[in-house]
Design an enzyme around this catalytic site. Structure first.
Site, PDB file in Angstrom:
ATOM      1  N   GLY A   1       4.712  35.574  53.849  1.00  0.00           N
ATOM      2  CA  GLY A   1       3.602  34.619  53.983  1.00  0.00           C
ATOM      3  C   GLY A   1       2.722  34.829  55.193  1.00  0.00           C
TER       4      GLY A   1
ATOM      5  N   LEU B   1       3.717  36.810  37.081  1.00  0.00           N
ATOM      6  CA  LEU B   1       2.507  36.805  36.257  1.00  0.00           C
ATOM      7  C   LEU B   1       2.037  35.354  36.092  1.00  0.00           C
ATOM      8  CD1 LEU B   1       0.612  38.541  34.487  1.00  0.00           C
ATOM      9  CD2 LEU B   1       2.119  38.033  32.564  1.00  0.00           C
TER      10      LEU B   1
ATOM     11  N   ASN C   1      -6.490  36.880  43.892  1.00  0.00           N
ATOM     12  CA  ASN C   1      -5.283  37.592  44.318  1.00  0.00           C
ATOM     13  C   ASN C   1      -5.681  38.709  45.278  1.00  0.00           C
ATOM     14  OD1 ASN C   1      -2.485  38.456  44.203  1.00  0.00           O
ATOM     15  ND2 ASN C   1      -3.142  40.149  42.881  1.00  0.00           N
TER      16      ASN C   1
ATOM     17  N   HIS D   1      -4.420  42.552  46.305  1.00  0.00           N
ATOM     18  CA  HIS D   1      -3.516  43.650  45.961  1.00  0.00           C
ATOM     19  C   HIS D   1      -3.601  44.690  47.072  1.00  0.00           C
ATOM     20  CE1 HIS D   1      -1.052  46.084  43.345  1.00  0.00           C
ATOM     21  NE2 HIS D   1      -1.778  47.109  43.730  1.00  0.00           N
TER      22      HIS D   1
ATOM     23  N   GLU E   1      -8.069  40.749  58.177  1.00  0.00           N
ATOM     24  CA  GLU E   1      -9.492  40.767  58.515  1.00  0.00           C
ATOM     25  C   GLU E   1     -10.356  40.210  57.371  1.00  0.00           C
ATOM     26  OE1 GLU E   1     -10.884  44.694  59.501  1.00  0.00           O
ATOM     27  OE2 GLU E   1     -12.986  44.043  59.571  1.00  0.00           O
TER      28      GLU E   1
HETATM   29  C1  GRF Z   1       0.585  41.752  51.037  1.00  0.00           C
HETATM   30  O1  GRF Z   1       0.507  43.085  51.372  1.00  0.00           O
HETATM   31  C2  GRF Z   1      -0.139  41.470  49.760  1.00  0.00           C
HETATM   32  O2  GRF Z   1      -1.239  42.266  49.578  1.00  0.00           O
HETATM   33  C3  GRF Z   1       0.890  41.814  48.742  1.00  0.00           C
HETATM   34  O3  GRF Z   1       2.093  41.334  49.278  1.00  0.00           O
HETATM   35  C4  GRF Z   1       2.014  41.351  50.706  1.00  0.00           C
HETATM   36  C5  GRF Z   1       2.376  39.980  51.185  1.00  0.00           C
HETATM   37  O4  GRF Z   1       2.562  39.947  52.568  1.00  0.00           O
HETATM   38  N1  GRF Z   1       0.518  41.344  47.445  1.00  0.00           N
HETATM   39  P1  GRF Z   1       2.733  38.551  53.300  1.00  0.00           P
HETATM   40  O5  GRF Z   1       3.814  37.770  52.550  1.00  0.00           O
HETATM   41  O6  GRF Z   1       1.414  37.843  53.241  1.00  0.00           O
HETATM   42  O7  GRF Z   1       3.152  38.872  54.690  1.00  0.00           O
END
Ligand code: GRF
Length: 190
Positions: A12, A86, A101, A103, A175
């Site tokens: 998180g 999902l 979302n 990615h 960022e």
């Molecule tokens: C991030 O890299 C996000 O893009 C991916 O999972 C990771 C989550 O990291 N889907 P965090 O839990 O926000 O530290």
């Protein structure tokens, strides 16, 4: 006022960054954090930042009552920040073009089912990619197939490992994700 529900499955750190970004915002706030994992560290982050949080299971998530509750709570936008399930059709129907979302790669590369977390970065390194990055996109019924709101990239060099790539990608996420959410909400407020 726009009310965001953040869905997260893990650490998180993005959720925390987004919460902090909108703390003093005039029109947008993070109203709650929802997770499918009872031991997810995102719960501690939410507690520390005084944002309500709760855990849900698969049965709750797949029932339309999940969406109905979000609407009752006044949620206007849903942010997936490291969320691994999902999204069910009822949630997409309840929040059309209102679910975003992030990615951790440059879609359509390294996307799709099973491509999450460290696996993405391991695949990027194994493929000898010269760059990778992030894709912030709207969510539809298929993994990683919605309209792109933003892509940002970073270089991958010979010495990089999955961990060093992950660190670069996280920096891009911190960022860009909050600002992209803000612009998206403001642009779609009609
Ligand atoms: C991030 O890299 C996000 O893009 C991916 O999972 C990771 C989550 O990291 N889907 P965090 O839990 O926000 O530290």
């Amino acid at each position: 006022m726009y009310n965001i529900a953040i869905l997260a499955s893990g650490s998180g750190s993005n959720a925390e960054n987004i919460i902090r970004y909108f703390k003093e915002h005039a029109t947008i706030r993070v109203a709650e954090v929802l997770t499918n994992k009872s031991d997810a560290y995102v719960l501690e982050r939410a507690a520390k930042l005084h944002v309500p949080a709760r855990v849900f299971n698969k049965e709750e998530f797949t029932s339309p009552s999940f969406s109905e509750r979000l609407i009752r709570e006044g949620i206007t936008h849903v942010v997936l920040a490291g969320f691994l399930w999902l999204v069910p059709q009822h949630l997409i129907a309840a929040f059309p073009d209102r679910i975003v979302n992030i990615h951790p790669a440059l879609l359509p590369k390294f996307g799709g089912k099973g491509m999450y977390g460290g696996k993405v970065h391991e695949s990027v390194v194994a493929a000898g990619e010269k760059e990778t990055g992030i894709t912030i996109h709207l969510v539809n019924e298929e993994y990683d197939k919605g309209i792109h709101l933003l892509q940002a990239s970073c270089t991958v060099v010979a010495d990089d490992t999955a961990d060093t790539v992950a660190a670069k990608v996280h920096d891009l996420e911190y960022e860009h994700f909050p600002r992209t959410i803000e612009n998206w909400i403001i642009q779609t407020q009609s």
